[in-house]
Design a protein around this motif. Structure first.
Motif, PDB file in Angstrom:
ATOM      1  N   LYS A  89       8.584  11.977  -5.490  1.00 48.35           N
ATOM      2  CA  LYS A  89       9.664  12.824  -4.961  1.00 48.35           C
ATOM      3  C   LYS A  89      10.679  13.229  -6.041  1.00 48.35           C
ATOM      4  CE  LYS A  89       9.637  11.149  -0.213  1.00 48.35           C
ATOM      5  NZ  LYS A  89      10.171  10.103   0.660  1.00 48.35           N
ATOM      6  N   ALA A  90      10.491  12.687  -7.246  1.00 49.87           N
ATOM      7  CA  ALA A  90      11.507  12.916  -8.301  1.00 49.87           C
ATOM      8  C   ALA A  90      11.288  14.251  -8.995  1.00 49.87           C
ATOM      9  CB  ALA A  90      11.478  11.767  -9.300  1.00 49.87           C
ATOM     10  N   THR A  91      11.333  15.306  -8.227  1.00 46.39           N
ATOM     11  CA  THR A  91      11.159  16.643  -8.794  1.00 46.39           C
ATOM     12  C   THR A  91      12.298  16.941  -9.785  1.00 46.39           C
ATOM     13  OG1 THR A  91      10.057  17.383  -6.811  1.00 46.39           O
ATOM     14  CG2 THR A  91      11.005  19.102  -8.208  1.00 46.39           C
ATOM     15  N   GLY A  92      11.928  17.482 -10.910  1.00 48.43           N
ATOM     16  CA  GLY A  92      12.946  17.840 -11.906  1.00 48.43           C
ATOM     17  C   GLY A  92      13.410  16.670 -12.754  1.00 48.43           C
ATOM     18  N   ALA A  93      12.709  15.549 -12.678  1.00 45.51           N
ATOM     19  CA  ALA A  93      13.111  14.395 -13.492  1.00 45.51           C
ATOM     20  C   ALA A  93      12.902  14.706 -14.973  1.00 45.51           C
ATOM     21  CB  ALA A  93      12.298  13.170 -13.105  1.00 45.51           C
ATOM     22  N   ARG A  94      13.838  14.228 -15.792  1.00 43.81           N
ATOM     23  CA  ARG A  94      13.728  14.468 -17.233  1.00 43.81           C
ATOM     24  C   ARG A  94      14.043  13.201 -17.987  1.00 43.81           C
ATOM     25  NH1 ARG A  94      14.389  19.832 -20.233  1.00 43.81           N
ATOM     26  NH2 ARG A  94      13.326  18.359 -21.557  1.00 43.81           N
ATOM     27  N   ASN A  95      13.247  12.921 -18.991  1.00 47.92           N
ATOM     28  CA  ASN A  95      13.570  11.791 -19.866  1.00 47.92           C
ATOM     29  C   ASN A  95      13.359  12.200 -21.305  1.00 47.92           C
ATOM     30  OD1 ASN A  95      11.946   9.539 -21.605  1.00 47.92           O
ATOM     31  ND2 ASN A  95      13.751   8.667 -20.612  1.00 47.92           N
ATOM     32  N   PHE A  96      14.241  11.702 -22.136  1.00 50.23           N
ATOM     33  CA  PHE A  96      14.022  11.823 -23.579  1.00 50.23           C
ATOM     34  C   PHE A  96      14.099  10.427 -24.191  1.00 50.23           C
ATOM     35  CE2 PHE A  96      15.729  11.969 -27.876  1.00 50.23           C
ATOM     36  CZ  PHE A  96      14.731  12.714 -28.485  1.00 50.23           C
ATOM     37  N   THR A  97      13.082  10.041 -24.897  1.00 54.26           N
ATOM     38  CA  THR A  97      13.048   8.718 -25.520  1.00 54.26           C
ATOM     39  C   THR A  97      12.867   8.860 -27.020  1.00 54.26           C
ATOM     40  OG1 THR A  97      12.067   7.713 -23.564  1.00 54.26           O
ATOM     41  CG2 THR A  97      11.838   6.505 -25.624  1.00 54.26           C
ATOM     42  N   ASN A  98      13.653   8.105 -27.750  1.00 51.60           N
ATOM     43  CA  ASN A  98      13.512   8.085 -29.199  1.00 51.60           C
ATOM     44  C   ASN A  98      13.584   6.630 -29.669  1.00 51.60           C
ATOM     45  OD1 ASN A  98      14.914   7.830 -31.902  1.00 51.60           O
ATOM     46  ND2 ASN A  98      14.216   9.931 -31.952  1.00 51.60           N
ATOM     47  N   CYS A  99      12.483   6.140 -30.236  1.00 48.41           N
ATOM     48  CA  CYS A  99      12.441   4.754 -30.701  1.00 48.41           C
ATOM     49  C   CYS A  99      12.203   4.744 -32.201  1.00 48.41           C
ATOM     50  CB  CYS A  99      11.276   3.999 -30.083  1.00 48.41           C
ATOM     51  SG  CYS A  99      11.391   3.863 -28.338  1.00 48.41           S
ATOM     52  N   ASP A 100      13.160   4.279 -32.949  1.00 47.06           N
ATOM     53  CA  ASP A 100      12.983   4.201 -34.392  1.00 47.06           C
ATOM     54  C   ASP A 100      12.991   2.752 -34.840  1.00 47.06           C
ATOM     55  OD1 ASP A 100      12.954   6.956 -34.589  1.00 47.06           O
ATOM     56  OD2 ASP A 100      15.124   7.082 -34.846  1.00 47.06           O
ATOM     57  N   SER A 101      12.085   2.426 -35.718  1.00 47.08           N
ATOM     58  CA  SER A 101      12.050   1.066 -36.263  1.00 47.08           C
ATOM     59  C   SER A 101      12.245   1.125 -37.766  1.00 47.08           C
ATOM     60  CB  SER A 101      10.700   0.411 -35.993  1.00 47.08           C
ATOM     61  OG  SER A 101      10.413   0.447 -34.627  1.00 47.08           O
ATOM     62  N   LEU A 102      12.997   0.161 -38.257  1.00 42.80           N
ATOM     63  CA  LEU A 102      13.233   0.079 -39.697  1.00 42.80           C
ATOM     64  C   LEU A 102      12.823  -1.310 -40.163  1.00 42.80           C
ATOM     65  CD1 LEU A 102      14.593   1.609 -42.127  1.00 42.80           C
ATOM     66  CD2 LEU A 102      16.663   0.363 -41.571  1.00 42.80           C
ATOM     67  N   LEU A 103      11.984  -1.351 -41.180  1.00 36.73           N
ATOM     68  CA  LEU A 103      11.520  -2.636 -41.705  1.00 36.73           C
ATOM     69  C   LEU A 103      12.217  -2.926 -43.021  1.00 36.73           C
ATOM     70  CD1 LEU A 103       7.738  -1.956 -41.128  1.00 36.73           C
ATOM     71  CD2 LEU A 103       9.107  -3.602 -39.863  1.00 36.73           C
ATOM     72  N   ILE A 104      12.653  -4.176 -43.172  1.00 42.75           N
ATOM     73  CA  ILE A 104      13.239  -4.597 -44.443  1.00 42.75           C
ATOM     74  C   ILE A 104      12.388  -5.738 -44.953  1.00 42.75           C
ATOM     75  CG2 ILE A 104      15.304  -5.478 -45.586  1.00 42.75           C
ATOM     76  CD1 ILE A 104      16.949  -4.275 -43.319  1.00 42.75           C
ATOM     77  N   GLY A 105      11.751  -5.551 -46.098  1.00 40.30           N
ATOM     78  CA  GLY A 105      10.848  -6.576 -46.619  1.00 40.30           C
ATOM     79  C   GLY A 105       9.456  -6.401 -46.038  1.00 40.30           C
ATOM     80  N   ASN A 106       8.542  -7.326 -46.395  1.00 40.78           N
ATOM     81  CA  ASN A 106       7.155  -7.124 -45.973  1.00 40.78           C
ATOM     82  C   ASN A 106       6.589  -8.289 -45.171  1.00 40.78           C
ATOM     83  OD1 ASN A 106       7.043  -8.951 -47.990  1.00 40.78           O
ATOM     84  ND2 ASN A 106       5.995  -7.628 -49.456  1.00 40.78           N
ATOM     85  N   LYS A 107       7.466  -9.078 -44.552  1.00 38.43           N
ATOM     86  CA  LYS A 107       6.969 -10.194 -43.764  1.00 38.43           C
ATOM     87  C   LYS A 107       7.379 -10.078 -42.294  1.00 38.43           C
ATOM     88  CE  LYS A 107       6.641 -13.591 -47.470  1.00 38.43           C
ATOM     89  NZ  LYS A 107       7.357 -12.931 -48.592  1.00 38.43           N
ATOM     90  N   CYS A 108       7.983  -8.960 -41.935  1.00 35.37           N
ATOM     91  CA  CYS A 108       8.462  -8.805 -40.562  1.00 35.37           C
ATOM     92  C   CYS A 108       7.578  -7.810 -39.825  1.00 35.37           C
ATOM     93  CB  CYS A 108       9.904  -8.315 -40.577  1.00 35.37           C
ATOM     94  SG  CYS A 108      10.131  -6.856 -41.588  1.00 35.37           S
TER      95      CYS A 108
END
Lengths: 491, 249
Positions: A391-410
């Motif tokens: 029933k959710a006519t006209g529903a809108r979503n915007f998603t933005n997921c950014d990941s930042l890695l520091i070092g090489n063990k995570c």
């Protein structure tokens, strides 16, 4: 070269968690016996002088909980929790119920002073000079609320801001009408446990058409050893009202893990708006992963009315394990949900966090901006759900997921669940993963910044969109917190 | 004054600098030219203190003091500036924020008080006007979406603001059109002073038409193989590096 290596080594030798809130307050406390059974539930209920219906409500939850299993789907790993080896209620002995500020144990006042939380009225949050905004604070210490400021002034505007245990007594009709309607007693393992044993938390009611005259804030502190903190927050914004609410938390450094299983319920009626901000700085454990808080929290907002709006902003830097998905049920037509998150993990922290946007009404909209930063040997997962009812006519979503890695063990992981049952809904999802490059670091260092300063600058740039959503007092605090959390991450 | 003495350096076990010696006095503008792969950019990185290069011999003195034991940020605070061939993008950090952070980080290291915001703004506005950098650019994230010319102009703007005692320009002319080249040249020339030296790394004579060098050096296979006056640059433009590359081999 050599000198850079030296800097790196020095940085490494700093305790990963230069955690400055790790002190313990020496105060006598009144505890329930260790372990959990129906008597514990009755004990807590009796301590609060609760009415019969609430005792039964708790017992129902407890019985339900016995039949449930701890969820295992999150990308986190921890030894089995012995629920019988915990204290479920702990209160400073000097507290025999809510009291005026003058009566609060000075030891407690000193504790909050040390934490930079003003319990004296007319003071402002530490760290911002010249800020003219005032913040009303409800301070929760282990299982009880120790002080609530500015109550009288808020009452003039018709705003109710008090410990939830007090609201049960003074406004039982409101508590009974709304509690458990957003996060049902049966919702999930930790929420059900909370329903059975919750001890205190904040209650907010904003009457129709009222714009809350100041920021409201709750500050949670776990002090006692082996004590779980189970607080419950209930915020109701009646028609056309507005409130901005801040939550902060810290705990002493302890070698054992401590459990924090809170429930937060938000209800926004027609045209109302709730802005809920969290700066979560629970003790994260040491660099080897010893100690720290298990933060298993259920937060959900219900945009019950048309054109209502709920906005979650969170800065997550603490906890050994975070399991948390502040969500919005977009029930009212044209209602709007927002989720802005910065989750930082360092050392051996594990974060599995995100949001749910459930579009039920017509022309509902939501926006998700998530910034995950992983350093050390930590793991950081974004898990989010966007759903549109047929029933959710006209529903809108915007998603933005950014990941930042520091070092090489995570590690950084993004797990979006997107489901639309309405052909008319428009969902957008963007995700990026990047790493602070040696080139960027060298460039900043060539201009005079140390490796640490350079990392903090780059990270602050990365999280800028979200920081801008925080109330000013908290943004300054959060920015400092980000630098502290990342100490020792370069190398 | 910059003194590079018999410098040997390698990266990932590969030798790039093989006993390079060069002195650039106060007030002098020295140009280094040389074919691709002769180690010119490496020289600038090693002098500026990039930590993935390993120095295996020799020394580098800035104003008489060895800087090899210092970190890149410490060398910067001592007055060393490197204008990058490829300036880096820092998303979310406005140019203004970055400039202020750099200036104050250096001041802090030198034990000087931080620059107040009004003083800083005055300084930046003056420098930006000189370099043809618009206010709008200062409000954008550093180098993000900047054209090649804008990035290079901003490098020189930073140099003007940081007032180094010695500056290295690594192929600052690459990617510049004629107008931008003139602006960059003017920026550098305005900083020429008795107590400030420059090392200009370039492939082409055309930058040296704007920044006229006192000395010109040819680098090949990690060493200086020929030194002379400005006329050497013209000769190279005509005849190429062939003779010198052969001599170094």
């Amino acid at each position: 070269m050599a000198a850079v290596q030296e800097t790196v080594d020095k940085v490494k030798s700093i305790d990963v968690d230069a955690y400055k809130y790790g002190f313990v307050t020496d105060i006598e406390s009144d505890k329930a016996e260790k372990g959990l059974n129906e008597d514990t539930v009755r004990f807590i209920s009796a301590k609060k002088g609760e009415p019969e219906w609430l005792t039964e409500w708790r017992l129902d939850a407890y019985r339900r909980w016995l039949t449930m299993r701890e969820p295992t789907w999150a990308r986190v790993d921890y030894p089995k929790i012995d629920y019988q080896d915990l204290y479920y209620y702990s209160a400073p002995k000097s507290m025999s119920g809510p009291m005026s500020l003058d009566e609060v144990d000075p030891e407690l006042l000193r504790t909050y002073e040390k934490l930079g939380i003003p319990l004296r009225e007319r003071e402002i949050l530490a760290g911002v000079q010249g800020a003219s905004t005032r913040v009303a604070v409800d301070a929760v210490f282990d299982s009880v609320s120790v002080a609530t400021t500015f109550k009288a002034e808020l009452a003039k505007a018709g705003v109710i801001f008090c410990p939830i245990s007090e609201a049960v007594q003074s406004h039982p009709e409101l508590v009974r009408k709304y509690m458990g309607t957003v996060v049902p007693v049966t919702d999930n393992y930790f929420a059900t446990l909370n329903s059975a044993v919750y001890s205190d938390g904040s209650f907010v009611y904003i009457p129709p058409g009222v714009r809350c005259p100041m920021e409201l804030s709750t500050y949670f502190r776990i002090n006692e050893q082996n004590t779980g903190q189970f607080e419950r927050t209930l915020i109701i914004a009646d028609k056309g009202s507005y409130v901005s609410y801040l939550e902060g938390c810290t705990a002493p450094k302890r070698d054992e893990n401590q459990l924090h299983a809170a429930v937060v319920e938000l209800i926004a009626l027609d045209d109302a708006e709730i802005k809920y901000s969290t700066v979560q700085n629970w003790y994260p454990g040491d660099s080897e992963g010893k100690g720290g808080i298990y933060n298993f929290v259920t937060k959900r907002g219900d945009c019950r009315g048309a054109r209502s709006k709920i906005s979650w902003t969170q800065v997550e830097t603490g906890s050994a394990i975070t399991w948390k998905y502040p969500s919005c049920i977009l029930r009212g037509d044209e209602s709007r949900g927002e989720f802005y998150s910065i989750a930082i993990s360092n050392g051996r922290q594990q974060v599995d966090s995100g949001t749910k946007m459930l579009h039920l009404g017509r022309n509902t909209s939501s926006r998700i901006i998530s910034k995950g930063i992983s350093a050390g040997r930590s793991n950081n997962t974004y898990r989010g759900q966007v759903f549109a009812h047929r029933k959710a006519t006209g529903a809108r979503n915007f998603t933005n997921c950014d990941s930042l890695l520091i070092g090489n063990k995570c590690g950084a992981h993004t797990i979006p669940y997107i489901e639309s049952r309405n052909a008319n809904a428009i969902f957008e999802h963007e995700a990026t993963t990047s790493k602070i490059s040696d080139d960027q670091l060298f460039y900043c260092m060539q201009r005079g910044l140390s490796a640490e300063e350079a990392t903090a600058l780059i990270v602050n740039g990365f999280v800028r969109d979200v920081l801008q959503q925080l109330p000013m007092e908290f943004a300054v605090e959060a920015q400092k917190l980000i630098s502290v959390s990342l100490e020792g991450s370069v190398g | 004054m910059l003194e590079i003495i018999n410098l040997h350096a390698e990266i990932d076990g590969k030798k790039i600098l093989n006993g390079l010696t060069l002195t650039v006095k106060d007030g002098e503008v020295a140009a280094i030219m040389g074919p691709n792969g002769s180690g010119k950019s490496t020289l600038s990185y090693v002098v500026a203190g990039r930590s993935d290069y390993k120095v295996t011999g020799g020394d580098v003195l800035l104003n008489g003091q060895s800087i090899l034991e210092l970190g890149a940020h410490e060398r910067a605070a001592k007055g060393l500036f490197l204008a990058f061939q490829y300036p880096l993008e820092i998303p979310g950090v406005t140019t203004m924020t970055f400039l202020k952070a750099s200036i104050n980080a250096q001041r802090k290291q030198r034990g000087e008080p931080e620059l107040s915001t009004p003083d800083f703004m005055k300084k930046v506005r003056a420098a930006a006007a000189k370099m043809g950098v618009k206010d709008e650019m200062l409000r954008r994230p550093l180098n993000v979406g900047f054209s090649g010319g804008e990035k290079k102009r901003l490098e020189i703007l930073q140099m003007v603001l940081l007032e180094p005692s010695f500056a290295i320009l690594d192929e600052t002319d690459s990617g510049l059109d004629i107008d931008a080249l003139r602006i960059v040249g003017d920026g550098v020339n305005s900083l020429r002073a008795k107590d400030r030296g420059f090392l200009v790394i370039t492939h082409y004579q055309r930058l040296l038409d704007h920044i006229v060098p006192d000395t010109v050096h040819v680098q090949s296979q990690g060493r200086i193989v020929k030194s002379g006056g400005p006329e050497l640059a013209h000769e190279l433009e005509k005849n190429g590096y062939r003779d010198y590359v052969a001599a170094a081999a």
